[in-house]
Design a protein around this motif. Sequence first.
Motif, PDB file in Angstrom:
ATOM      1  N   PRO A  99      40.224  37.074  46.530  1.00 38.49           N
ATOM      2  CA  PRO A  99      39.688  38.445  46.778  1.00 38.49           C
ATOM      3  C   PRO A  99      39.825  39.390  45.719  1.00 38.49           C
ATOM      4  O   PRO A  99      38.842  40.320  45.693  1.00 38.49           O
ATOM      5  N   ASN A 100      40.529  39.436  44.542  1.00 38.97           N
ATOM      6  CA  ASN A 100      40.258  40.131  43.560  1.00 38.97           C
ATOM      7  C   ASN A 100      40.795  39.255  42.157  1.00 38.97           C
ATOM      8  O   ASN A 100      42.084  39.142  42.266  1.00 38.97           O
ATOM      9  N   ILE A 101      39.923  38.849  41.595  1.00 35.65           N
ATOM     10  CA  ILE A 101      40.479  37.819  40.334  1.00 35.65           C
ATOM     11  C   ILE A 101      41.268  38.609  39.295  1.00 35.65           C
ATOM     12  O   ILE A 101      42.178  38.032  39.109  1.00 35.65           O
ATOM     13  N   ALA A 102      41.023  39.918  38.901  1.00 42.71           N
ATOM     14  CA  ALA A 102      41.725  40.375  37.840  1.00 42.71           C
ATOM     15  C   ALA A 102      43.224  40.788  38.562  1.00 42.71           C
ATOM     16  O   ALA A 102      44.049  40.370  37.743  1.00 42.71           O
TER      17      ALA A 102
ATOM     18  N   VAL B 281      47.117  47.479  38.980  1.00 41.78           N
ATOM     19  CA  VAL B 281      46.097  47.635  37.487  1.00 41.78           C
ATOM     20  C   VAL B 281      46.425  48.476  36.859  1.00 41.78           C
ATOM     21  O   VAL B 281      46.615  48.666  35.691  1.00 41.78           O
ATOM     22  N   LYS B 282      46.254  49.770  37.697  1.00 38.05           N
ATOM     23  CA  LYS B 282      46.542  51.192  36.979  1.00 38.05           C
ATOM     24  C   LYS B 282      47.653  51.223  36.442  1.00 38.05           C
ATOM     25  O   LYS B 282      47.982  51.889  35.187  1.00 38.05           O
ATOM     26  N   ALA B 283      48.671  50.914  37.363  1.00 42.38           N
ATOM     27  CA  ALA B 283      50.079  51.025  36.536  1.00 42.38           C
ATOM     28  C   ALA B 283      50.289  50.166  35.362  1.00 42.38           C
ATOM     29  O   ALA B 283      51.008  50.436  34.127  1.00 42.38           O
TER      30      ALA B 283
ATOM     31  N   GLN C 171      40.568  35.352  32.888  1.00 39.36           N
ATOM     32  CA  GLN C 171      41.164  36.147  31.726  1.00 39.36           C
ATOM     33  C   GLN C 171      40.116  37.124  31.242  1.00 39.36           C
ATOM     34  O   GLN C 171      40.587  38.333  30.734  1.00 39.36           O
ATOM     35  N   ALA C 172      38.987  36.892  31.104  1.00 39.63           N
ATOM     36  CA  ALA C 172      37.833  37.825  30.630  1.00 39.63           C
ATOM     37  C   ALA C 172      37.884  39.223  31.659  1.00 39.63           C
ATOM     38  O   ALA C 172      38.025  40.132  31.179  1.00 39.63           O
ATOM     39  N   LEU C 173      37.752  38.431  32.944  1.00 40.29           N
ATOM     40  CA  LEU C 173      37.749  39.740  33.896  1.00 40.29           C
ATOM     41  C   LEU C 173      38.848  40.581  33.924  1.00 40.29           C
ATOM     42  O   LEU C 173      39.016  41.853  34.214  1.00 40.29           O
ATOM     43  N   ALA C 174      40.143  39.981  33.580  1.00 37.72           N
ATOM     44  CA  ALA C 174      41.511  40.961  33.674  1.00 37.72           C
ATOM     45  C   ALA C 174      41.361  41.724  32.139  1.00 37.72           C
ATOM     46  O   ALA C 174      41.598  43.041  32.499  1.00 37.72           O
ATOM     47  N   PHE C 175      40.652  41.317  31.084  1.00 37.27           N
ATOM     48  CA  PHE C 175      40.540  42.116  30.261  1.00 37.27           C
ATOM     49  C   PHE C 175      39.522  43.301  30.500  1.00 37.27           C
ATOM     50  O   PHE C 175      39.874  44.664  30.007  1.00 37.27           O
ATOM     51  N   ILE C 176      38.642  42.982  31.171  1.00 42.86           N
ATOM     52  CA  ILE C 176      37.531  43.670  31.455  1.00 42.86           C
ATOM     53  C   ILE C 176      38.198  45.079  32.024  1.00 42.86           C
ATOM     54  O   ILE C 176      37.915  46.166  32.124  1.00 42.86           O
ATOM     55  N   THR C 177      38.611  44.389  33.205  1.00 47.78           N
ATOM     56  CA  THR C 177      39.226  45.371  34.281  1.00 47.78           C
ATOM     57  C   THR C 177      40.310  46.586  33.801  1.00 47.78           C
ATOM     58  O   THR C 177      40.227  47.740  33.892  1.00 47.78           O
ATOM     59  N   LEU C 178      41.170  45.994  32.848  1.00 45.60           N
ATOM     60  CA  LEU C 178      42.064  46.914  32.112  1.00 45.60           C
ATOM     61  C   LEU C 178      41.387  47.600  31.354  1.00 45.60           C
ATOM     62  O   LEU C 178      41.542  48.852  31.065  1.00 45.60           O
ATOM     63  N   CYS C 179      40.528  47.145  30.391  1.00 49.68           N
ATOM     64  CA  CYS C 179      39.615  47.973  29.419  1.00 49.68           C
ATOM     65  C   CYS C 179      38.843  49.097  30.123  1.00 49.68           C
ATOM     66  O   CYS C 179      39.040  50.525  30.050  1.00 49.68           O
TER      67      CYS C 179
ATOM     68  N   HIS D  44      35.819  42.363  42.073  1.00 48.27           N
ATOM     69  CA  HIS D  44      36.825  41.411  41.134  1.00 48.27           C
ATOM     70  C   HIS D  44      37.332  42.638  40.275  1.00 48.27           C
ATOM     71  O   HIS D  44      38.238  42.361  39.388  1.00 48.27           O
ATOM     72  N   ILE D  45      36.417  43.669  39.915  1.00 43.00           N
ATOM     73  CA  ILE D  45      36.641  44.519  38.828  1.00 43.00           C
ATOM     74  C   ILE D  45      37.183  45.853  39.841  1.00 43.00           C
ATOM     75  O   ILE D  45      36.307  46.885  40.012  1.00 43.00           O
TER      76      ILE D  45
END
Length: 176
Positions: free
Chosen positions: A102-105, A61-63, A119-127, A54-55
């Motif tokens: 398959p990939n939450i973020a 995500v990179k873009a 939303q927490a996982l999206a924030f974590i992944t982007l950070c 998930h992360i």
Amino acid sequence: DVDTASIHWEETMTENHPFWVEYSYKHVAPYVDPSKIKADPVQPDFFTGEVEPHIVFTPYVKALCAEITAGLTDPIAKARAIYDYITKNVKYSFMPDYFVCPNIADNCLRTLRGDCGVQALAFITLCRCAGIPARWQSGMSANPKWVLCHDWAGFYVEPYGWMYVDASYGTTANRL
């Protein structure tokens, strides 16, 4: 410094045997106004990697991370830009069980929908993609009428330590 804590209760249950627990706790986290602080020039690199499934720093995500943090060098400013992006764009939505995603973020950032954990996982992944240490936080949200499970995120900035972010509450505030 206690980073995590747990409580365990045991009882041998028999039919019609009542069991209840009443507890309270006090947690103190110093408030630091992110708009009034500056990060140290050297930052740690722990909690900055991918953790499948998930992360994951997918091409999308990179873009998106590069777009959100363009021109920013300070990790506090980057974390704020990521928080602002999520809270202004993602709508709170109940989700199926996480194990079926398959990939939450990546899914959250593409569909702009997710519950507190998503939303927490999206924030974590982007950070993490931006090089900012970030991790999952989970616990309870309570008021006098209800108690619910809840998830949020933490990000780390020297010299201040862990700072906490609740994107889903921010998302709700932006709708008002």
